[in-house]
Design a protein around this motif. Structure first.
Motif, PDB file in Angstrom:
ATOM      1  N   GLY A 258       0.790  -1.227   0.000  1.00  0.00           N
ATOM      2  CA  GLY A 258       0.000   0.000   0.000  1.00  0.00           C
ATOM      3  C   GLY A 258       0.816   1.268   0.000  1.00  0.00           C
ATOM      4  O   GLY A 258       0.264   2.366  -0.030  1.00  0.00           O
ATOM      5  N   ALA A 259       2.156   1.144  -0.006  1.00  0.00           N
ATOM      6  CA  ALA A 259       3.021   2.296   0.238  1.00  0.00           C
ATOM      7  C   ALA A 259       3.854   2.725  -0.962  1.00  0.00           C
ATOM      8  O   ALA A 259       4.216   3.899  -1.065  1.00  0.00           O
ATOM      9  N   GLU A 260       4.185   1.802  -1.859  1.00  0.00           N
ATOM     10  CA  GLU A 260       5.052   2.131  -2.990  1.00  0.00           C
ATOM     11  C   GLU A 260       4.394   1.684  -4.281  1.00  0.00           C
ATOM     12  O   GLU A 260       3.958   0.534  -4.394  1.00  0.00           O
ATOM     13  N   HIS A 261       4.347   2.599  -5.272  1.00  0.00           N
ATOM     14  CA  HIS A 261       3.707   2.350  -6.555  1.00  0.00           C
ATOM     15  C   HIS A 261       4.797   2.203  -7.618  1.00  0.00           C
ATOM     16  O   HIS A 261       5.616   3.108  -7.800  1.00  0.00           O
ATOM     17  N   ILE A 262       4.778   1.064  -8.352  1.00  0.00           N
ATOM     18  CA  ILE A 262       5.880   0.724  -9.248  1.00  0.00           C
ATOM     19  C   ILE A 262       5.328   0.126 -10.534  1.00  0.00           C
ATOM     20  O   ILE A 262       4.338  -0.619 -10.497  1.00  0.00           O
ATOM     21  N   VAL A 263       5.982   0.402 -11.657  1.00  0.00           N
ATOM     22  CA  VAL A 263       5.657  -0.307 -12.893  1.00  0.00           C
ATOM     23  C   VAL A 263       5.911  -1.792 -12.653  1.00  0.00           C
ATOM     24  O   VAL A 263       6.989  -2.197 -12.217  1.00  0.00           O
ATOM     25  N   GLY A 264       4.914  -2.613 -12.925  1.00  0.00           N
ATOM     26  CA  GLY A 264       4.947  -4.007 -12.499  1.00  0.00           C
ATOM     27  C   GLY A 264       5.936  -4.893 -13.206  1.00  0.00           C
ATOM     28  O   GLY A 264       6.162  -6.029 -12.783  1.00  0.00           O
ATOM     29  N   SER A 265       6.547  -4.427 -14.280  1.00  0.00           N
ATOM     30  CA  SER A 265       7.519  -5.230 -15.016  1.00  0.00           C
ATOM     31  C   SER A 265       8.958  -4.814 -14.718  1.00  0.00           C
ATOM     32  O   SER A 265       9.859  -5.128 -15.488  1.00  0.00           O
ATOM     33  N   ARG A 266       9.175  -4.117 -13.606  1.00  0.00           N
ATOM     34  CA  ARG A 266      10.522  -3.674 -13.225  1.00  0.00           C
ATOM     35  C   ARG A 266      10.958  -4.426 -11.965  1.00  0.00           C
ATOM     36  O   ARG A 266      10.783  -3.954 -10.839  1.00  0.00           O
ATOM     37  N   PRO A 267      11.522  -5.641 -12.132  1.00  0.00           N
ATOM     38  CA  PRO A 267      11.797  -6.503 -10.974  1.00  0.00           C
ATOM     39  C   PRO A 267      12.757  -5.904  -9.962  1.00  0.00           C
ATOM     40  O   PRO A 267      12.602  -6.132  -8.765  1.00  0.00           O
TER      41      PRO A 267
ATOM     42  N   GLY B 146      -3.684   3.674   2.620  1.00  0.00           N
ATOM     43  CA  GLY B 146      -2.340   3.891   3.136  1.00  0.00           C
ATOM     44  C   GLY B 146      -1.566   2.592   3.250  1.00  0.00           C
ATOM     45  O   GLY B 146      -1.857   1.605   2.573  1.00  0.00           O
ATOM     46  N   ALA B 147      -0.587   2.573   4.148  1.00  0.00           N
ATOM     47  CA  ALA B 147       0.295   1.423   4.301  1.00  0.00           C
ATOM     48  C   ALA B 147      -0.440   0.225   4.891  1.00  0.00           C
ATOM     49  O   ALA B 147      -1.326   0.373   5.730  1.00  0.00           O
ATOM     50  N   VAL B 148      -0.055  -0.947   4.441  1.00  0.00           N
ATOM     51  CA  VAL B 148      -0.543  -2.190   5.038  1.00  0.00           C
ATOM     52  C   VAL B 148       0.240  -2.443   6.313  1.00  0.00           C
ATOM     53  O   VAL B 148       1.476  -2.384   6.322  1.00  0.00           O
ATOM     54  N   VAL B 149      -0.477  -2.736   7.410  1.00  0.00           N
ATOM     55  CA  VAL B 149       0.201  -2.913   8.703  1.00  0.00           C
ATOM     56  C   VAL B 149       0.019  -4.312   9.280  1.00  0.00           C
ATOM     57  O   VAL B 149       0.520  -4.604  10.369  1.00  0.00           O
ATOM     58  N   GLY B 150      -0.687  -5.187   8.574  1.00  0.00           N
ATOM     59  CA  GLY B 150      -0.851  -6.541   9.081  1.00  0.00           C
ATOM     60  C   GLY B 150      -1.535  -7.436   8.070  1.00  0.00           C
ATOM     61  O   GLY B 150      -2.436  -7.004   7.349  1.00  0.00           O
ATOM     62  N   ILE B 151      -1.076  -8.689   8.006  1.00  0.00           N
ATOM     63  CA  ILE B 151      -1.659  -9.687   7.099  1.00  0.00           C
ATOM     64  C   ILE B 151      -1.777 -10.998   7.856  1.00  0.00           C
ATOM     65  O   ILE B 151      -0.850 -11.417   8.548  1.00  0.00           O
TER      66      ILE B 151
END
Length: 238
Positions: free
Chosen positions: A109-118, A229-234
């Motif tokens: 939930g915190a960082e947005h990235i182009v999904g093909s950039r490993p 926002g950020a994920v804080v638990g799973i």
């Protein structure tokens, strides 16, 4: 057209094999990776392959959310939901972005990235694994699910928090007959089938919540700072 795309997929997967983080110690956080993808998007197959690789990491919950805004170009995505498109738009608004795109990975939930950039994805996972998270309990008994969590400690991002229940299908292969990926057979991993917000928790008292359990489904409880926002638990259900 198909051959260059297959070469791109193979290249992305090979890169992912070398840069993805190894399994973390048990006391580090589990990380959520959401991939916004579409069967009708020519640039998505490398990201779909990368998500498959991520799904093999015990410290990552990797989920595919298929959006519907590519359906107009000749192929209707059989997994797409307007609700997933809406969730991606909500993330964009929270990040003050005017546009959405595929493939996009959102890490915890915190960082947005182009999904093909490993390499960028791997870096985001490493950073988020160091975050302090809540200890979430989720116990399924027949048709009942009990969710519990303590009051957050000082190092956890403060609430309020949205409590989500997510279900998914582990894997499915689709033969795509039209559109940008025409002629390709693509295997998708951890395909989200439902994403439900159960309630909002202020975090000022222990959480105790009883809901109907998704019987037989692969599912997880995700606790996220309200407002995308950020994920804080799973907690993944057995």
């Amino acid at each position: 057209m198909a051959l260059p795309r297959r070469r791109l997929i193979a290249s992305a997967l090979a890169a992912a094999m070398t840069v993805l983080p190894s399994l973390s110690p048990a006391d580090e956080s589990r990380v959520l990776v959401e991939l916004y993808t579409s069967q009708g998007c020519a640039s998505c197959p490398p990201a779909d392959e990368l998500l498959h690789r991520l799904a093999g990491q015990e410290d990552v919950l990797a989920l595919s959310l298929h959006v519907d805004y590519w359906d107009y170009i000749g192929w209707k995505d059989s997994f797409a939901s307007p609700a997933f498109t809406a969730r991606q738009k909500d993330y964009a608004r929270a990040a003050s972005s005017r546009s959405i795109y595929t493939p996009q990975m959102i890490v915890d939930g915190a960082e947005h990235i182009v999904g093909s950039r490993p390499m960028e994805v791997a870096g985001a996972i490493e950073r988020r694994r160091a975050a302090q998270d809540l200890d979430i309990g989720a116990t399924r008994s027949g048709s009942d699910l009990r969710i519990a969590a303590p009051v957050p400690e000082s190092g956890v991002v403060p609430g309020p928090y949205d409590i989500h229940l997510v279900t998914w299908t582990p894997q499915e292969t689709v033969d795509i007959a039209r559109g940008e990926n025409s002629g390709m057979s693509i295997t998708y991993t951890n395909i989200v089938t439902s994403w439900t917000t159960l309630e909002q928790w202020q975090g000022d008292a222990p959480l105790s919540l009883d809901v109907a359990a998704p019987e037989g489904a692969h599912a997880a409880v995700i606790v996220q700072v309200a407002g995308h926002g950020a994920v804080v638990g799973i907690a993944e259900l057995d």
